[in-house]
Design a protein around this motif. Structure first.
Motif, mmCIF file in Angstrom:
data_model
loop_
_atom_site.group_PDB
_atom_site.id
_atom_site.type_symbol
_atom_site.label_atom_id
_atom_site.label_comp_id
_atom_site.label_asym_id
_atom_site.label_seq_id
_atom_site.Cartn_x
_atom_site.Cartn_y
_atom_site.Cartn_z
ATOM 1 N N PRO A 50 0.833 -1.212 0.000
ATOM 2 C CA PRO A 50 0.000 0.000 0.000
ATOM 3 C C PRO A 50 0.864 1.257 0.000
ATOM 4 O O PRO A 50 1.960 1.268 0.557
ATOM 5 N N ARG A 51 0.367 2.297 -0.591
ATOM 6 C CA ARG A 51 1.100 3.557 -0.673
ATOM 7 C C ARG A 51 1.522 4.013 0.722
ATOM 8 O O ARG A 51 0.737 4.011 1.653
ATOM 9 N N GLY A 52 2.777 4.367 0.868
ATOM 10 C CA GLY A 52 3.293 4.853 2.134
ATOM 11 C C GLY A 52 3.665 3.758 3.119
ATOM 12 O O GLY A 52 4.034 4.037 4.245
ATOM 13 N N GLN A 53 3.579 2.506 2.730
ATOM 14 C CA GLN A 53 3.837 1.406 3.652
ATOM 15 C C GLN A 53 5.051 0.559 3.255
ATOM 16 O O GLN A 53 5.169 -0.586 3.667
ATOM 17 N N ALA A 54 5.928 1.093 2.434
ATOM 18 C CA ALA A 54 7.072 0.312 1.944
ATOM 19 C C ALA A 54 8.000 -0.116 3.075
ATOM 20 O O ALA A 54 8.537 -1.209 3.052
ATOM 21 N N ARG A 55 8.223 0.726 4.049
ATOM 22 C CA ARG A 55 9.029 0.403 5.223
ATOM 23 C C ARG A 55 10.386 -0.207 4.849
ATOM 24 O O ARG A 55 10.752 -1.275 5.327
ATOM 25 N N LEU A 56 11.099 0.481 3.997
ATOM 26 C CA LEU A 56 12.378 -0.022 3.521
ATOM 27 C C LEU A 56 13.515 0.211 4.505
ATOM 28 O O LEU A 56 14.529 -0.467 4.448
ATOM 29 N N ASP A 57 13.360 1.156 5.404
ATOM 30 C CA ASP A 57 14.408 1.489 6.367
ATOM 31 C C ASP A 57 14.275 0.579 7.589
ATOM 32 O O ASP A 57 13.472 0.817 8.487
#
Length: 188
Positions: A50-57
């Motif tokens: 979902p948009r804004g939920q990538a949580r790559l960090d």
């Protein structure tokens, strides 16, 4: 304006009426016989983020480094406002069980909830910020997860926990000479 022009304008204006309000639609959670499971609310396809939920960090979102170890640093610089916010969030979410000083003697414990370990135990004083963040996010034993709290506020809570730990077990070497003298006088 000629009569033909006036008729053309009227036809164009009549054709411009939008009927969006009259289009067929489904209300949220309404039954939808079009789908095999009769549910209007659809799940995201596998692999869709979902948009804004990538949580790559990972440092920010998981409290872990690339090697999967808990981090020993914070993912952003902290200032007094962050500590004040951490104290506020701690007072709201944590004091019912942990108490104001983190001793594990909150009101819920006094009413029968199992006592959590005090933050001042050696094991928790030596815990890294990443470990504390993981506990806040995912819970432990009888402690529920608090991943519904904003990620930055969870880090601020961890910072406040470390402030509480330091306030009760600060080595004298970190104190100024005036502060050490004040403590000596206070113990007399």
């Amino acid at each position: 304006m000629s009569r033909a022009d006036a008729i053309a304008v009227l036809l164009v204006l009549a054709a411009c009426e939008q009927k969006m309000r009259d289009q067929p639609r489904l209300d949220p959670l309404e039954e939808a016989p079009f789908f095999a499971d009769d549910m209007e609310a659809r799940r995201l396809p596998p692999g869709v983020v979902p948009r804004g939920q990538a949580r790559l960090d990972r440092h920010l979102w998981e409290g872990r480094a690339a090697d999967d170890q808990f981090v020993v640093t914070y993912p952003f610089a902290l200032d007094r406002a962050d500590l004040a916010r951490g104290q506020q969030r701690f007072d709201i979410h944590c004091t019912p069980c942990h108490g104001r000083l983190g001793d594990g003697d909150g009101i819920a414990v006094r009413r029968g909830y199992p006592a959590p370990p005090g933050f001042t135990t050696a094991r928790l004083r030596d815990a890294s910020p990443g470990y504390l963040f993981d506990v806040v996010s995912h819970g432990r034993a009888t402690m529920p997860d608090y991943d519904h709290i904003d990620v930055f506020d969870r880090w601020r809570i961890v910072a406040w926990v470390q402030v509480l730990q330091l306030s009760q077990h600060a080595p004298a070497a970190v104190l100024s000479a005036d502060d050490r003298m004040h403590l000596v006088e206070a113990w007399r």
